[in-house]
Design a protein around this motif. Structure first.
Motif, PDB file in Angstrom:
ATOM      1  N   PRO A   1     -48.413  50.524  15.532  1.00  0.00           N
ATOM      2  CA  PRO A   1     -49.091  49.515  16.339  1.00  0.00           C
ATOM      3  C   PRO A   1     -49.934  50.094  17.483  1.00  0.00           C
ATOM      4  CG  PRO A   1     -46.729  49.519  16.797  1.00  0.00           C
ATOM      5  CD  PRO A   1     -46.964  50.462  15.660  1.00  0.00           C
ATOM      6  N   SER A   2     -49.710  51.363  17.842  1.00  0.00           N
ATOM      7  CA  SER A   2     -50.477  51.956  18.934  1.00  0.00           C
ATOM      8  C   SER A   2     -50.517  53.471  18.772  1.00  0.00           C
ATOM      9  CB  SER A   2     -49.838  51.617  20.286  1.00  0.00           C
ATOM     10  OG  SER A   2     -48.587  52.289  20.418  1.00  0.00           O
ATOM     11  N   LEU A   3     -51.463  54.080  19.463  1.00  0.00           N
ATOM     12  CA  LEU A   3     -51.536  55.538  19.482  1.00  0.00           C
ATOM     13  C   LEU A   3     -50.266  56.110  20.108  1.00  0.00           C
ATOM     14  CD1 LEU A   3     -53.026  58.208  19.092  1.00  0.00           C
ATOM     15  CD2 LEU A   3     -54.158  57.804  21.290  1.00  0.00           C
ATOM     16  N   THR A   4     -49.771  55.468  21.147  1.00  0.00           N
ATOM     17  CA  THR A   4     -48.538  55.925  21.799  1.00  0.00           C
ATOM     18  C   THR A   4     -47.392  55.980  20.798  1.00  0.00           C
ATOM     19  OG1 THR A   4     -49.263  54.954  23.888  1.00  0.00           O
ATOM     20  CG2 THR A   4     -46.915  55.465  23.678  1.00  0.00           C
ATOM     21  N   HIS A   5     -47.276  54.962  19.975  1.00  0.00           N
ATOM     22  CA  HIS A   5     -46.199  54.921  18.977  1.00  0.00           C
ATOM     23  C   HIS A   5     -46.378  56.047  17.964  1.00  0.00           C
ATOM     24  CE1 HIS A   5     -43.165  52.323  16.693  1.00  0.00           C
ATOM     25  NE2 HIS A   5     -43.304  53.423  16.007  1.00  0.00           N
ATOM     26  N   ALA A   6     -47.594  56.253  17.496  1.00  0.00           N
ATOM     27  CA  ALA A   6     -47.861  57.314  16.525  1.00  0.00           C
ATOM     28  C   ALA A   6     -47.531  58.684  17.114  1.00  0.00           C
ATOM     29  CB  ALA A   6     -49.322  57.263  16.070  1.00  0.00           C
ATOM     30  N   LEU A   7     -47.942  58.921  18.352  1.00  0.00           N
ATOM     31  CA  LEU A   7     -47.665  60.211  18.992  1.00  0.00           C
ATOM     32  C   LEU A   7     -46.164  60.404  19.247  1.00  0.00           C
ATOM     33  CD1 LEU A   7     -50.658  60.375  21.485  1.00  0.00           C
ATOM     34  CD2 LEU A   7     -50.369  61.655  19.344  1.00  0.00           C
ATOM     35  N   ALA A   8     -45.478  59.331  19.607  1.00  0.00           N
ATOM     36  CA  ALA A   8     -44.028  59.418  19.797  1.00  0.00           C
ATOM     37  C   ALA A   8     -43.342  59.782  18.484  1.00  0.00           C
ATOM     38  CB  ALA A   8     -43.482  58.108  20.356  1.00  0.00           C
ATOM     39  N   GLU A   9     -43.792  59.201  17.381  1.00  0.00           N
ATOM     40  CA  GLU A   9     -43.219  59.520  16.064  1.00  0.00           C
ATOM     41  C   GLU A   9     -43.393  61.005  15.741  1.00  0.00           C
ATOM     42  OE1 GLU A   9     -41.419  57.883  13.871  1.00  0.00           O
ATOM     43  OE2 GLU A   9     -41.658  55.795  14.441  1.00  0.00           O
ATOM     44  N   VAL A  10     -44.589  61.536  16.005  1.00  0.00           N
ATOM     45  CA  VAL A  10     -44.854  62.949  15.731  1.00  0.00           C
ATOM     46  C   VAL A  10     -43.974  63.832  16.617  1.00  0.00           C
ATOM     47  CG1 VAL A  10     -46.585  64.779  15.939  1.00  0.00           C
ATOM     48  CG2 VAL A  10     -47.207  62.584  14.918  1.00  0.00           C
TER      49      VAL A  10
ATOM     50  N   GLU B   1     -29.302  58.191  14.935  1.00  0.00           N
ATOM     51  CA  GLU B   1     -28.420  58.729  15.972  1.00  0.00           C
ATOM     52  C   GLU B   1     -29.197  59.633  16.932  1.00  0.00           C
ATOM     53  OE1 GLU B   1     -24.446  61.536  16.332  1.00  0.00           O
ATOM     54  OE2 GLU B   1     -24.832  60.495  14.448  1.00  0.00           O
ATOM     55  N   PHE B   2     -30.091  60.461  16.385  1.00  0.00           N
ATOM     56  CA  PHE B   2     -30.920  61.328  17.216  1.00  0.00           C
ATOM     57  C   PHE B   2     -31.789  60.485  18.154  1.00  0.00           C
ATOM     58  CE2 PHE B   2     -34.932  63.670  17.897  1.00  0.00           C
ATOM     59  CZ  PHE B   2     -34.439  64.826  18.496  1.00  0.00           C
ATOM     60  N   LEU B   3     -32.402  59.446  17.620  1.00  0.00           N
ATOM     61  CA  LEU B   3     -33.249  58.567  18.430  1.00  0.00           C
ATOM     62  C   LEU B   3     -32.446  57.865  19.523  1.00  0.00           C
ATOM     63  CD1 LEU B   3     -35.391  57.080  15.548  1.00  0.00           C
ATOM     64  CD2 LEU B   3     -36.314  58.316  17.523  1.00  0.00           C
ATOM     65  N   GLU B   4     -31.253  57.414  19.185  1.00  0.00           N
ATOM     66  CA  GLU B   4     -30.414  56.716  20.172  1.00  0.00           C
ATOM     67  C   GLU B   4     -29.997  57.649  21.306  1.00  0.00           C
ATOM     68  OE1 GLU B   4     -28.518  53.381  17.127  1.00  0.00           O
ATOM     69  OE2 GLU B   4     -27.369  55.194  17.566  1.00  0.00           O
ATOM     70  N   GLY B   5     -29.767  58.923  20.997  1.00  0.00           N
ATOM     71  CA  GLY B   5     -29.361  59.887  22.011  1.00  0.00           C
ATOM     72  C   GLY B   5     -30.515  60.582  22.706  1.00  0.00           C
ATOM     73  N   PHE B   6     -31.730  60.350  22.233  1.00  0.00           N
ATOM     74  CA  PHE B   6     -32.908  61.036  22.747  1.00  0.00           C
ATOM     75  C   PHE B   6     -33.103  60.858  24.259  1.00  0.00           C
ATOM     76  CE2 PHE B   6     -37.269  62.105  23.480  1.00  0.00           C
ATOM     77  CZ  PHE B   6     -37.625  63.017  22.498  1.00  0.00           C
ATOM     78  N   PRO B   7     -33.032  59.631  24.788  1.00  0.00           N
ATOM     79  CA  PRO B   7     -33.277  59.472  26.231  1.00  0.00           C
ATOM     80  C   PRO B   7     -32.351  60.324  27.106  1.00  0.00           C
ATOM     81  CG  PRO B   7     -33.418  57.348  25.157  1.00  0.00           C
ATOM     82  CD  PRO B   7     -32.883  58.330  24.122  1.00  0.00           C
TER      83      PRO B   7
ATOM     84  N   LEU C   1     -38.509  54.370  21.896  1.00  0.00           N
ATOM     85  CA  LEU C   1     -37.441  55.059  21.170  1.00  0.00           C
ATOM     86  C   LEU C   1     -36.385  54.076  20.669  1.00  0.00           C
ATOM     87  CD1 LEU C   1     -37.090  58.096  23.569  1.00  0.00           C
ATOM     88  CD2 LEU C   1     -37.824  58.230  21.172  1.00  0.00           C
ATOM     89  N   ARG C   2     -36.082  53.071  21.476  1.00  0.00           N
ATOM     90  CA  ARG C   2     -35.124  52.042  21.067  1.00  0.00           C
ATOM     91  C   ARG C   2     -35.656  51.284  19.841  1.00  0.00           C
ATOM     92  NH1 ARG C   2     -35.002  49.080  25.469  1.00  0.00           N
ATOM     93  NH2 ARG C   2     -33.586  50.529  26.473  1.00  0.00           N
ATOM     94  N   GLU C   3     -36.940  50.920  19.875  1.00  0.00           N
ATOM     95  CA  GLU C   3     -37.556  50.243  18.727  1.00  0.00           C
ATOM     96  C   GLU C   3     -37.524  51.134  17.491  1.00  0.00           C
ATOM     97  OE1 GLU C   3     -41.560  48.916  19.510  1.00  0.00           O
ATOM     98  OE2 GLU C   3     -40.986  48.173  21.494  1.00  0.00           O
TER      99      GLU C   3
END
Length: 92
Positions: free
Chosen positions: A6-15, A76-82, A62-64
């Motif tokens: 949905p956004s460049l921010t989301h794409a960059l976060a995924e990478v 699990e990695f995403l949930e613990g990322f913050p 990250l939550r999304e």
């Protein structure tokens, strides 16, 4: 064509998350441990430079991502990322 993200921010976060997940899970024969630590510490440093609003935006994203993730290990990695990458104070 509908964008995958949905956004460049989301794409960059995924990478970024994908790269950090790979590095954190790499065996010594896949990546030099010292290099892995440097990359992970660099990410933590970068995150420490974010404003409070930017941190919250990334935490929300990250939550999304975690909620949408079908791979339990990656979720699990995403949930613990913050906490793991210094976006929030350690709960312990």
């Amino acid at each position: 064509m509908v964008p995958v993200y949905p956004s460049l921010t989301h794409a960059l976060a995924e990478v970024l998350v994908g790269a950090l997940w790979f590095i954190e899970g790499s065996e010594d024969d896949q990546m030099d441990p010292d290099d892995a630590v440097k990359v992970l510490e660099g990410a933590v440093h970068l995150f420490s430079q974010l404003s409070g609003d930017q941190r919250q935006e990334l935490i929300d994203l990250l939550r999304e991502m975690a909620e949408a993730e079908s791979d339990p290990a990656r979720r699990e990695f995403l949930e613990g990322f913050p906490e793991g990458f210094g976006l929030v104070e350690d709960a312990s």
